[in-house]
Design a protein around this motif. Structure first.
Motif, PDB file in Angstrom:
ATOM      1  N   PRO A   1      33.016  39.228  47.184  1.00  0.00           N
ATOM      2  CA  PRO A   1      31.575  39.034  46.953  1.00  0.00           C
ATOM      3  C   PRO A   1      31.147  37.703  47.569  1.00  0.00           C
ATOM      4  N   SER A   2      30.160  37.738  48.467  1.00  0.00           N
ATOM      5  CA  SER A   2      29.900  36.557  49.292  1.00  0.00           C
ATOM      6  C   SER A   2      28.458  36.073  49.283  1.00  0.00           C
ATOM      7  N   ASP A   3      27.640  36.576  48.366  1.00  0.00           N
ATOM      8  CA  ASP A   3      26.295  36.011  48.239  1.00  0.00           C
ATOM      9  C   ASP A   3      26.354  34.550  47.797  1.00  0.00           C
ATOM     10  N   ASN A   4      27.389  34.207  47.048  1.00  0.00           N
ATOM     11  CA  ASN A   4      27.651  32.824  46.642  1.00  0.00           C
ATOM     12  C   ASN A   4      28.800  32.301  47.502  1.00  0.00           C
ATOM     13  N   LYS A   5      28.476  31.459  48.475  1.00  0.00           N
ATOM     14  CA  LYS A   5      29.493  31.018  49.434  1.00  0.00           C
ATOM     15  C   LYS A   5      30.608  30.215  48.775  1.00  0.00           C
ATOM     16  N   ASP A   6      30.277  29.372  47.794  1.00  0.00           N
ATOM     17  CA  ASP A   6      31.303  28.555  47.150  1.00  0.00           C
ATOM     18  C   ASP A   6      32.338  29.421  46.448  1.00  0.00           C
ATOM     19  N   ALA A   7      31.859  30.454  45.756  1.00  0.00           N
ATOM     20  CA  ALA A   7      32.788  31.353  45.063  1.00  0.00           C
ATOM     21  C   ALA A   7      33.622  32.142  46.060  1.00  0.00           C
ATOM     22  N   ALA A   8      33.002  32.604  47.143  1.00  0.00           N
ATOM     23  CA  ALA A   8      33.729  33.387  48.150  1.00  0.00           C
ATOM     24  C   ALA A   8      34.870  32.571  48.748  1.00  0.00           C
ATOM     25  N   ARG A   9      34.603  31.313  49.045  1.00  0.00           N
ATOM     26  CA  ARG A   9      35.642  30.449  49.634  1.00  0.00           C
ATOM     27  C   ARG A   9      36.796  30.256  48.661  1.00  0.00           C
ATOM     28  N   LEU A  10      36.472  30.065  47.402  1.00  0.00           N
ATOM     29  CA  LEU A  10      37.510  29.868  46.397  1.00  0.00           C
ATOM     30  C   LEU A  10      38.346  31.133  46.213  1.00  0.00           C
ATOM     31  N   ILE A  11      37.704  32.287  46.207  1.00  0.00           N
ATOM     32  CA  ILE A  11      38.428  33.553  46.042  1.00  0.00           C
ATOM     33  C   ILE A  11      39.405  33.768  47.201  1.00  0.00           C
ATOM     34  N   VAL A  12      38.929  33.599  48.423  1.00  0.00           N
ATOM     35  CA  VAL A  12      39.779  33.826  49.594  1.00  0.00           C
ATOM     36  C   VAL A  12      40.966  32.866  49.590  1.00  0.00           C
ATOM     37  N   THR A  13      40.715  31.587  49.320  1.00  0.00           N
ATOM     38  CA  THR A  13      41.791  30.598  49.317  1.00  0.00           C
ATOM     39  C   THR A  13      42.807  30.905  48.223  1.00  0.00           C
ATOM     40  N   SER A  14      42.334  31.274  47.052  1.00  0.00           N
ATOM     41  CA  SER A  14      43.222  31.574  45.926  1.00  0.00           C
ATOM     42  C   SER A  14      44.076  32.797  46.208  1.00  0.00           C
ATOM     43  N   ILE A  15      43.478  33.838  46.794  1.00  0.00           N
ATOM     44  CA  ILE A  15      44.234  35.043  47.120  1.00  0.00           C
ATOM     45  C   ILE A  15      45.352  34.712  48.104  1.00  0.00           C
ATOM     46  N   MET A  16      45.029  33.945  49.127  1.00  0.00           N
ATOM     47  CA  MET A  16      46.053  33.599  50.116  1.00  0.00           C
ATOM     48  C   MET A  16      47.182  32.784  49.493  1.00  0.00           C
ATOM     49  N   TYR A  17      46.827  31.763  48.721  1.00  0.00           N
ATOM     50  CA  TYR A  17      47.867  30.906  48.148  1.00  0.00           C
ATOM     51  C   TYR A  17      48.732  31.680  47.157  1.00  0.00           C
ATOM     52  N   ASP A  18      48.093  32.486  46.308  1.00  0.00           N
ATOM     53  CA  ASP A  18      48.859  33.248  45.309  1.00  0.00           C
ATOM     54  C   ASP A  18      49.824  34.229  45.966  1.00  0.00           C
ATOM     55  N   GLU A  19      49.421  34.812  47.074  1.00  0.00           N
ATOM     56  CA  GLU A  19      50.293  35.758  47.774  1.00  0.00           C
ATOM     57  C   GLU A  19      51.392  35.029  48.537  1.00  0.00           C
ATOM     58  N   LEU A  20      51.044  33.958  49.207  1.00  0.00           N
ATOM     59  CA  LEU A  20      52.027  33.257  50.035  1.00  0.00           C
ATOM     60  C   LEU A  20      53.118  32.583  49.216  1.00  0.00           C
ATOM     61  N   LYS A  21      52.782  32.127  48.022  1.00  0.00           N
ATOM     62  CA  LYS A  21      53.810  31.462  47.221  1.00  0.00           C
ATOM     63  C   LYS A  21      54.854  32.443  46.685  1.00  0.00           C
ATOM     64  N   LYS A  22      54.614  33.736  46.863  1.00  0.00           N
ATOM     65  CA  LYS A  22      55.615  34.740  46.498  1.00  0.00           C
ATOM     66  C   LYS A  22      56.776  34.748  47.495  1.00  0.00           C
ATOM     67  N   TYR A  23      56.557  34.170  48.668  1.00  0.00           N
ATOM     68  CA  TYR A  23      57.609  34.138  49.691  1.00  0.00           C
ATOM     69  C   TYR A  23      58.542  32.966  49.388  1.00  0.00           C
TER      70      TYR A  23
END
Length: 292
Positions: free
Chosen positions: A244-266
């Motif tokens: 959801p990207s109508d709120n840019k601040d929230a969108a940036r946080l969601i994308v960053t969190s998804i990437m970090y949470d997935e990458l730390k599984k490696y």
């Protein structure tokens, strides 16, 4: 502030974009969202340094969205803490004459990340099943055998192209490229507000093109093509995330969190150890430097 749950955004079954919210704020102020983003992007930047030293995986981040969805600013904000040598951003425009002499995936393949690096695709290979589907005459410039007119571009053509994309992504995943695909989902009203802002703010004027308004008239066509593309290409190992990207601040946080949470599984991504020979003499190296 509500906790971010990555599973809320991942596409695991067919979706209808018209029924998915375009706004999120996690019951937090903009400043709180910015603070949380800073925390997570620092961790993501630290991971990138380790990934670079480890040197066995590359990371591909695909960003798609309608005009004004916030692709440029999202990329600028979430990768601020990266070492510049570890990330390359590719903004794909209309194919060049050279690129049109190859298949539609060629220019994306050659832009894939090296081992240890991130590549960000600002617009991606999915343009070939989005803008090319809304404007099928663009496909004719690819000079594909058997395609002589728009009438030759039928549903089977697009299903084949989805399969080609799936094969491409499966191959690069299996050979060490971690793939993230984010669709920045905005509402038509929010797009109107952002286009108006480009016209009203002098420093934003350069971003506006009359073509933006022509493409806006095709909103429903694009939404249908995005829905079809996402539903046909969200795979288990290479899923889509709808942000959801109508709120840019929230969108940036969601994308960053998804990437970090997935990458730390490696868990195998670690800094390499020094060779036994260097380790054995490390005290001598220290003394050599101190005695200068």
């Amino acid at each position: 502030m509500k906790k971010i749950d990555a599973s809320e955004y991942i596409v695991q079954s067919p979706v209808d974009l018209s029924s998915i919210s375009t706004y999120e704020d996690f019951d937090a102020s903009d400043k709180r969202l910015e603070r949380e983003l800073k925390k997570v992007r620092v961790k993501l930047g630290d991971f990138q340094n380790t990934l670079y030293a480890h040197g066995k995986y590359g990371v591909l981040v695909c960003i798609q969205g309608m005009d004004t969805a916030g692709k440029d600013s999202l990329i600028r904000e979430i990768f601020k803490d990266f070492n510049a040598r570890g990330i390359v951003v590719h903004s794909f425009k209309a194919p060049s004459a050279l690129e049109l002499r190859h298949d539609f995936l060629w220019r994306h393949y050659v832009a894939l990340p090296e081992k240890g690096k991130f590549s960000v695709f600002n617009r991606t290979h999915y343009e070939n099943v989005l803008i090319s589907r809304v404007h099928p005459e663009y496909v004719l410039t690819e000079k594909i055998p058997g395609i002589h007119s728009v009438d030759d571009i039928d549903e089977r053509f697009w299903q084949n192209r989805f399969q080609q994309i799936n094969n491409f992504e499966s191959h690069i995943f299996k050979t060490g490229t971690i793939v993230f695909k984010f669709f920045l989902h905005i509402s038509k009203d929010e797009q109107k507000n952002r286009l108006l802002r480009r016209l009203e703010l002098k420093k934003k004027n350069w971003k506006f093109s009359p073509d933006d308004l022509k493409e806006r008239q095709l909103w429903d066509n694009y939404q249908a093509c995005y829905t079809d593309a996402i539903n046909n290409t969200s795979q288990r190992d290479v899923p889509w995330h709808i942000i959801p990207s109508d709120n840019k601040d929230a969108a940036r946080l969601i994308v960053t969190s998804i990437m970090y949470d997935e990458l730390k599984k490696y868990k195998d991504v670690k800094e390499p150890n020094l060779s036994p020979e260097i380790q054995k003499h490390i005290d001598n190296f220290k003394e050599q430097l101190k005695s200068e």
